[in-house]
Design an enzyme around this catalytic site. Structure first.
Site, short mmCIF file in Angstrom:
data_model
loop_
_atom_site.label_atom_id
_atom_site.label_comp_id
_atom_site.label_asym_id
_atom_site.label_seq_id
_atom_site.Cartn_x
_atom_site.Cartn_y
_atom_site.Cartn_z
N VAL A 1 22.91 6.93 -69.13
CA VAL A 1 23.25 7.42 -67.78
C VAL A 1 22.13 8.27 -67.21
O VAL A 1 21.70 8.09 -66.07
CB VAL A 1 24.59 8.22 -67.84
CG1 VAL A 1 24.80 9.03 -66.57
CG2 VAL A 1 25.75 7.26 -68.05
N ASP B 1 15.77 16.34 -72.88
CA ASP B 1 16.65 15.79 -73.92
C ASP B 1 16.30 16.48 -75.24
O ASP B 1 15.13 16.78 -75.50
CB ASP B 1 16.45 14.27 -74.06
CG ASP B 1 17.64 13.59 -74.72
OD1 ASP B 1 18.30 12.77 -74.06
OD2 ASP B 1 17.91 13.89 -75.92
N ARG C 1 13.34 10.28 -78.67
CA ARG C 1 13.65 9.67 -77.37
C ARG C 1 12.63 10.14 -76.32
O ARG C 1 12.11 9.35 -75.53
CB ARG C 1 15.08 10.07 -76.96
CG ARG C 1 15.49 9.68 -75.55
CD ARG C 1 15.95 8.25 -75.47
NE ARG C 1 16.48 7.90 -74.17
CZ ARG C 1 16.32 6.72 -73.60
NH1 ARG C 1 15.66 5.76 -74.22
NH2 ARG C 1 16.85 6.46 -72.42
N THR D 1 30.08 12.36 -74.25
CA THR D 1 31.41 12.93 -74.47
C THR D 1 32.18 11.95 -75.35
O THR D 1 32.76 10.99 -74.86
CB THR D 1 32.15 13.15 -73.12
OG1 THR D 1 31.93 12.01 -72.28
CG2 THR D 1 31.67 14.38 -72.41
N THR E 1 31.70 11.86 -68.48
CA THR E 1 33.12 11.54 -68.28
C THR E 1 33.98 12.54 -69.06
O THR E 1 33.77 12.72 -70.26
CB THR E 1 33.41 10.11 -68.77
OG1 THR E 1 32.46 9.23 -68.17
CG2 THR E 1 34.82 9.68 -68.42
N CYS F 1 32.94 4.23 -73.67
CA CYS F 1 33.64 4.54 -72.42
C CYS F 1 35.09 4.08 -72.51
O CYS F 1 35.98 4.89 -72.73
CB CYS F 1 32.93 3.86 -71.25
SG CYS F 1 31.39 4.67 -70.81
N ARG G 1 26.93 1.52 -80.49
CA ARG G 1 27.83 2.64 -80.77
C ARG G 1 29.29 2.23 -80.56
O ARG G 1 29.63 1.62 -79.56
CB ARG G 1 27.49 3.83 -79.87
CG ARG G 1 26.16 4.48 -80.26
CD ARG G 1 25.77 5.52 -79.27
NE ARG G 1 25.60 4.94 -77.94
CZ ARG G 1 25.46 5.67 -76.84
NH1 ARG G 1 25.49 6.97 -76.90
NH2 ARG G 1 25.30 5.08 -75.68
N1 LIG Z 1 26.79 4.49 -71.05
C1 LIG Z 1 27.59 4.18 -70.07
O1 LIG Z 1 27.77 3.03 -69.76
C2 LIG Z 1 28.31 5.22 -69.27
C3 LIG Z 1 28.82 4.86 -68.01
C4 LIG Z 1 29.46 5.82 -67.27
C5 LIG Z 1 29.60 7.11 -67.77
N2 LIG Z 1 29.13 7.41 -69.01
C6 LIG Z 1 29.30 8.78 -69.49
O2 LIG Z 1 28.05 9.45 -69.31
C7 LIG Z 1 27.85 10.40 -70.36
C8 LIG Z 1 26.55 10.10 -71.08
O3 LIG Z 1 26.64 8.84 -71.69
P1 LIG Z 1 25.38 8.04 -72.20
O4 LIG Z 1 25.84 6.66 -72.51
O5 LIG Z 1 24.24 8.22 -71.27
O6 LIG Z 1 25.06 8.82 -73.55
P2 LIG Z 1 23.75 8.64 -74.45
O7 LIG Z 1 24.17 8.99 -75.82
O8 LIG Z 1 23.11 7.34 -74.17
O9 LIG Z 1 22.77 9.77 -73.90
C9 LIG Z 1 23.02 11.10 -73.98
C10 LIG Z 1 21.71 11.84 -74.22
O10 LIG Z 1 22.00 13.22 -74.20
C11 LIG Z 1 21.22 13.85 -75.18
N3 LIG Z 1 21.83 15.13 -75.49
C12 LIG Z 1 22.92 15.40 -76.23
N4 LIG Z 1 23.18 16.73 -76.22
C13 LIG Z 1 22.23 17.29 -75.43
C14 LIG Z 1 21.97 18.63 -75.03
N5 LIG Z 1 22.75 19.63 -75.40
N6 LIG Z 1 20.90 18.85 -74.25
C15 LIG Z 1 20.09 17.84 -73.87
N7 LIG Z 1 20.29 16.56 -74.22
C16 LIG Z 1 21.36 16.29 -74.98
C17 LIG Z 1 21.19 12.87 -76.32
O11 LIG Z 1 20.07 13.11 -77.18
C18 LIG Z 1 21.10 11.53 -75.58
O12 LIG Z 1 19.76 11.10 -75.42
C19 LIG Z 1 29.08 10.30 -71.25
O13 LIG Z 1 30.03 11.23 -70.82
C20 LIG Z 1 29.60 8.90 -70.96
O14 LIG Z 1 30.99 8.78 -71.20
C21 LIG Z 1 28.47 6.51 -69.76
#
Ligand SMILES: NC(=O)c1ccc[n+]([C@@H]2O[C@H](COP(=O)([O-])OP(=O)(O)OC[C@H]3O[C@@H](n4cnc5c(N)ncnc54)[C@H](O)[C@@H]3O)[C@@H](O)[C@H]2O)c1
Length: 425
Positions: free
Chosen positions: A14, A32, A37, A91, A126, A266, A337
């Site tokens: 995201v 990050d 990464r 989350t 989310t 999700c 995942r």
């Molecule tokens: N992937 C999807 O399709 C999608 C779609 C809509 C919403 N979401 C929501 O968006 C959010 C993020 O999802 P994602 O898929 O991008 O996750 P992800 O795991 O791909 O990315 C999250 C990133 O955050 C980093 N991170 C974790 N803790 C951190 C911190 N304290 N400080 C800085 N960086 C930190 C991680 O290293 C990781 O690179 C979630 O709540 C998810 O439910 C995801």
């Protein structure tokens, strides 16, 4: 407020596409905690494949400034010049399906170190309705010593992208926005409006925006659970579910959901957030949780279906060679995942079959570390007693199934993707 500088916390599926998009117009610091990464991104390589390398390289900068461009870092100190913060951290749920807010709270703590008067913090992760106001804002206040809605302000704008979808990318999806007061809501909305070509929908409150996102995924989960239930019923009745769905879909208001495994972080996770919150209010969510149970049972169910078909064809089950096509949680993306293909794999193994798994999208090393499975490099080296298409990666359309099967082999196409009329060839 002077020039907008945006700090994006969490550069995953995201955060990165969003950071790239904002960087076409604003100075963006992408932070990050994952050093590897960040190192990959600095080189212009996004292993999630959500942002093409050239597109990423176009916005990358080597210095953090107010000029447009994306500066990626694992050093939070660079966040201090920002006046808008956007949180896009994971989350997930724990093994008891309870929400894990640790990344969200730790990201809030980091931001609080740099928060200044009039800054705006926008959450995108989310969550259940109430998480921003009840869980995150207290951390921002406590750690910064500033007063919410007086010194700093907050917004919530959920992300709706679907990994692997190269058409409906972030700028092409209407963005729901919200803010902690009327003025902030307008600022948050204006910020997104400036880059989201599809436009925005300004929700009346943060809670409404949070709830709107979570119900999108709950609705999908429940609809899939319904067709999964149908597939269980029709399987007992020896009726082809896909043929039934095809016929029913000719009615204008029939919803075209397909049975299958519901994994990822999700749809398979978010309903637990709403369910947990509902229970805090004394309401036990029957439909949401039974949808979850039903969908989580599909790996075992499909494995037993495959084995039944093998027995039916007099294929010896013990030590039979089975090929699973696809391990990622969904098609055309490398994300493994919370993939539910693992449930299918383990259930098949419990019947004593030998299972090969092939997926050119997934990273071999990640699959080995996460699930202790050695992905095979190619599929045509032997004939299989059963072939299960688990993920509809576009490349699988070109597979020559006849080259993979014996006379009696079972071919089980979970996604109805191979255009085989009968599930069992
Ligand atoms: N992937 C999807 O399709 C999608 C779609 C809509 C919403 N979401 C929501 O968006 C959010 C993020 O999802 P994602 O898929 O991008 O996750 P992800 O795991 O791909 O990315 C999250 C990133 O955050 C980093 N991170 C974790 N803790 C951190 C911190 N304290 N400080 C800085 N960086 C930190 C991680 O290293 C990781 O690179 C979630 O709540 C998810 O439910 C995801």
């Amino acid at each position: 407020m002077s020039k907008i500088r945006i700090g994006i916390i969490g550069l995953g599926y995201v955060g990165l596409p969003l950071a790239r998009l904002f960087a076409t117009k604003y100075g963006v610091v992408g932070f990050d905690i994952n050093t590897k990464r960040v190192a990959d991104l600095k080189k212009g390589s996004d292993l999630t494949q959500e942002v093409g390398d050239n597109i990423l390289k176009e916005v990358l900068t080597t210095v953090s400034s107010n000029e447009k461009g994306l500066f990626v870092t694992d050093n939070s100190e660079f966040l201090k010049e920002c006046n808008y913060y956007i949180v896009t951290v994971p989350t997930s749920v724990d093994k008891n399906n309870q929400p894990v807010l640790i990344p969200l709270l730790s990201a809030s703590k980091i931001i609080a170190n740099y928060l200044q008067k009039n800054d705006i913090v926008i959450y995108e992760s989310t969550v259940y309705p109430g998480a921003t106001e009840e869980d995150c804002i207290p951390v921002l206040e406590k750690e910064s010593g500033l007063v919410f809605n007086q010194d700093f302000f907050v917004g919530y704008s959920p992300e709706r992208i679907s990994p692997g979808d190269k058409v409906r990318t972030v700028e092409h999806i209407i963005k729901v926005t919200s803010g902690s007061n009327v003025e902030t809501a307008k600022k948050v909305d204006d910020l997104y409006k400036s880059v989201i070509t599809a436009g925005t929908h300004l929700a009346p409150s943060i809670r409404v925006a949070e709830a709107s996102k979570i119900i999108e995924n709950c609705q999908r989960d429940i609809n899939i659970a319904f067709v999964n239930e149908l597939s269980k019923i029709f399987s007992l009745m020896n009726i082809n579910t896909n043929e039934v769905l095809e016929a029913a879909a000719t009615k204008w208001n029939f919803l075209p959901f397909k049975p299958g495994l519901v994994g990822g972080h999700c749809i398979g996770v978010d309903p637990f957030y709403l369910a947990q919150k509902a229970q805090q209010y004394g309401y036990y969510p029957e439909i949401i949780l039974s949808g979850r149970r039903l969908n989580d049972s599909m790996g075992n169910h499909i494995a037993s279906e495959v084995v039944k078909l093998m027995i039916d064809k007099e294929v010896k089950v013990k030590r039979a060679n089975v090929l699973i096509l696809g391990i990622t949680f969904k098609e055309n993306c490398p994300d493994i995942r919370n993939t539910k293909v693992i449930d299918l794999y383990l259930a098949l193994k419990s019947y004593g079959v030998q299972c090969d798994v092939y997926d050119s999208w997934a990273k071999k090393e990640e699959v080995k570390n996460e699930y202790d499975i050695n992905l095979i490099d190619g599929i045509y080296s032997k004939k299989y007693d059963a072939i299960v298409l688990a993920v509809a990666h576009k490349e699988f359309k070109n597979i020559d199934i006849l080259k993979l099967k014996n006379k009696k082999s079972v071919v089980y196409d979970i996604k109805n993707f191979l255009a085989i009329k009968d599930k069992s060839l």
